[in-house]
Scaffold this motif. Structure first.
Motif, PDB file in Angstrom:
ATOM      1  N   ARG A  15       0.843  -1.183   0.000  1.00 41.04           N
ATOM      2  CA  ARG A  15       0.000   0.000   0.000  1.00 41.04           C
ATOM      3  C   ARG A  15       0.879   1.232   0.000  1.00 41.04           C
ATOM      4  O   ARG A  15       2.034   1.191   0.391  1.00 41.04           O
ATOM      5  CB  ARG A  15      -0.897   0.017   1.223  1.00 41.04           C
ATOM      6  CG  ARG A  15      -1.818  -1.223   1.281  1.00 41.04           C
ATOM      7  CD  ARG A  15      -2.710  -1.183   2.462  1.00 41.04           C
ATOM      8  NE  ARG A  15      -4.130  -1.273   2.342  1.00 41.04           N
ATOM      9  CZ  ARG A  15      -4.927  -1.205   1.310  1.00 41.04           C
ATOM     10  NH1 ARG A  15      -4.470  -0.993   0.141  1.00 41.04           N
ATOM     11  NH2 ARG A  15      -6.223  -1.326   1.402  1.00 41.04           N
ATOM     12  N   LEU A  16       0.292   2.367  -0.446  1.00 33.97           N
ATOM     13  CA  LEU A  16       0.999   3.638  -0.482  1.00 33.97           C
ATOM     14  C   LEU A  16      -0.007   4.735  -0.202  1.00 33.97           C
ATOM     15  O   LEU A  16      -1.177   4.624  -0.580  1.00 33.97           O
ATOM     16  CB  LEU A  16       1.633   3.833  -1.867  1.00 33.97           C
ATOM     17  CG  LEU A  16       2.586   4.991  -2.060  1.00 33.97           C
ATOM     18  CD1 LEU A  16       3.838   4.792  -1.214  1.00 33.97           C
ATOM     19  CD2 LEU A  16       2.985   5.097  -3.523  1.00 33.97           C
ATOM     20  N   ARG A  17       0.444   5.790   0.467  1.00 32.87           N
ATOM     21  CA  ARG A  17      -0.445   6.932   0.748  1.00 32.87           C
ATOM     22  C   ARG A  17      -0.975   7.497  -0.566  1.00 32.87           C
ATOM     23  O   ARG A  17      -0.254   7.610  -1.553  1.00 32.87           O
ATOM     24  CB  ARG A  17       0.332   8.036   1.463  1.00 32.87           C
ATOM     25  CG  ARG A  17       0.656   7.769   2.897  1.00 32.87           C
ATOM     26  CD  ARG A  17       1.494   8.903   3.453  1.00 32.87           C
ATOM     27  NE  ARG A  17       0.836  10.184   3.333  1.00 32.87           N
ATOM     28  CZ  ARG A  17       0.300  10.871   4.333  1.00 32.87           C
ATOM     29  NH1 ARG A  17       0.383  10.393   5.556  1.00 32.87           N
ATOM     30  NH2 ARG A  17      -0.289  12.025   4.136  1.00 32.87           N
ATOM     31  N   TRP A  21       1.084   8.712  -3.903  1.00 33.99           N
ATOM     32  CA  TRP A  21       0.911   8.034  -5.183  1.00 33.99           C
ATOM     33  C   TRP A  21       0.548   9.031  -6.282  1.00 33.99           C
ATOM     34  O   TRP A  21       1.102   8.969  -7.382  1.00 33.99           O
ATOM     35  CB  TRP A  21      -0.149   6.926  -5.090  1.00 33.99           C
ATOM     36  CG  TRP A  21      -0.174   6.124  -6.358  1.00 33.99           C
ATOM     37  CD1 TRP A  21       0.554   5.009  -6.620  1.00 33.99           C
ATOM     38  CD2 TRP A  21      -0.929   6.400  -7.539  1.00 33.99           C
ATOM     39  NE1 TRP A  21       0.300   4.583  -7.906  1.00 33.99           N
ATOM     40  CE2 TRP A  21      -0.611   5.419  -8.482  1.00 33.99           C
ATOM     41  CE3 TRP A  21      -1.845   7.387  -7.891  1.00 33.99           C
ATOM     42  CZ2 TRP A  21      -1.165   5.387  -9.766  1.00 33.99           C
ATOM     43  CZ3 TRP A  21      -2.399   7.361  -9.158  1.00 33.99           C
ATOM     44  CH2 TRP A  21      -2.066   6.376 -10.090  1.00 33.99           C
ATOM     45  N   ARG A  55      -4.790   8.161   3.272  1.00 32.21           N
ATOM     46  CA  ARG A  55      -5.577   6.983   2.884  1.00 32.21           C
ATOM     47  C   ARG A  55      -4.710   6.105   1.995  1.00 32.21           C
ATOM     48  O   ARG A  55      -4.077   6.568   1.059  1.00 32.21           O
ATOM     49  CB  ARG A  55      -6.828   7.455   2.165  1.00 32.21           C
ATOM     50  CG  ARG A  55      -7.612   6.483   1.288  1.00 32.21           C
ATOM     51  CD  ARG A  55      -8.150   5.292   1.999  1.00 32.21           C
ATOM     52  NE  ARG A  55      -9.286   4.700   1.363  1.00 32.21           N
ATOM     53  CZ  ARG A  55      -9.222   3.742   0.436  1.00 32.21           C
ATOM     54  NH1 ARG A  55      -8.082   3.323  -0.022  1.00 32.21           N
ATOM     55  NH2 ARG A  55     -10.327   3.207  -0.047  1.00 32.21           N
ATOM     56  N   ASP A  56      -4.635   4.820   2.307  1.00 29.99           N
ATOM     57  CA  ASP A  56      -3.812   3.904   1.516  1.00 29.99           C
ATOM     58  C   ASP A  56      -4.503   3.527   0.218  1.00 29.99           C
ATOM     59  O   ASP A  56      -5.729   3.353   0.182  1.00 29.99           O
ATOM     60  CB  ASP A  56      -3.536   2.621   2.298  1.00 29.99           C
ATOM     61  CG  ASP A  56      -2.528   2.811   3.420  1.00 29.99           C
ATOM     62  OD1 ASP A  56      -1.749   3.776   3.344  1.00 29.99           O
ATOM     63  OD2 ASP A  56      -2.528   1.997   4.352  1.00 29.99           O
ATOM     64  N   SER A  58      -3.830   0.732  -3.220  1.00 29.79           N
ATOM     65  CA  SER A  58      -3.060  -0.436  -3.640  1.00 29.79           C
ATOM     66  C   SER A  58      -3.395  -0.741  -5.091  1.00 29.79           C
ATOM     67  O   SER A  58      -4.301  -0.135  -5.678  1.00 29.79           O
ATOM     68  CB  SER A  58      -3.363  -1.631  -2.735  1.00 29.79           C
ATOM     69  OG  SER A  58      -4.727  -1.944  -2.772  1.00 29.79           O
TER      70      SER A  58
END
Length: 106
Positions: A15-17, A21, A55-56, A58
C-alpha cells in the motif's frame, strides 16, 4: 508492511499513501497540492469519497479526481518507489477515460 516481529510480512498487500501516489504518478507537482485536493473531498477511491491524504491505495484501486478542466479516472497498476520520469510514472496507472483512447463501447 511489517508484522509483529518488525520484519516485512510477505502476505500483506502493498500500500501507499494516496497523496504520495498521485505525486509519484505526476498528476500533481507536489504532495501538498495532492493533499489539498484530497482534503477538499474531491477524490474518490473505488467510488468512495475520501478526505484523508494518508488513505492507503493499492494495485487495482480506481481513482477519480479533477485535474484542470478534466475529470480523471485511472486504475492503479503499480506502486512507485520514487517520483521518476514521466515514462516511469505512466507505468503506474491505466487511464480509464474513453476520450483518451479508443471509442467507447456501446
Amino acid at each position: 508492511m511489517a508484522g509483529p516481529s518488525g520484519k516485512p510480512d510477505p502476505n500483506a498487500a502493498q500500500r501507499l499513501r494516496l497523496d504520495k501516489w498521485l505525486w509519484q504518478a505526476r498528476f500533481f507537482k507536489s504532495r501538498g497540492l495532492a493533499a489539498e485536493l484530497i482534503e477538499a473531498g474531491s477524490v474518490r477511491v473505488n467510488g468512495t469519497r475520501v478526505s484523508r491524504p494518508g488513505r492507503d491505495v493499492s494495485e487495482g484501486d480506481t481513482l477519480t479526481f479533477p485535474q484542470g478542466a478534466r475529470i480523471r479516472v485511472v486504475r492503479v497498476t503499480a506502486l512507485g518507489h520514487r517520483r521518476g520520469p514521466a515514462t516511469e510514472a505512466q507505468a503506474l496507472y491505466v487511464d480509464l477515460d474513453p476520450r483518451d483512447g479508443a471509442e467507447p463501447l456501446e
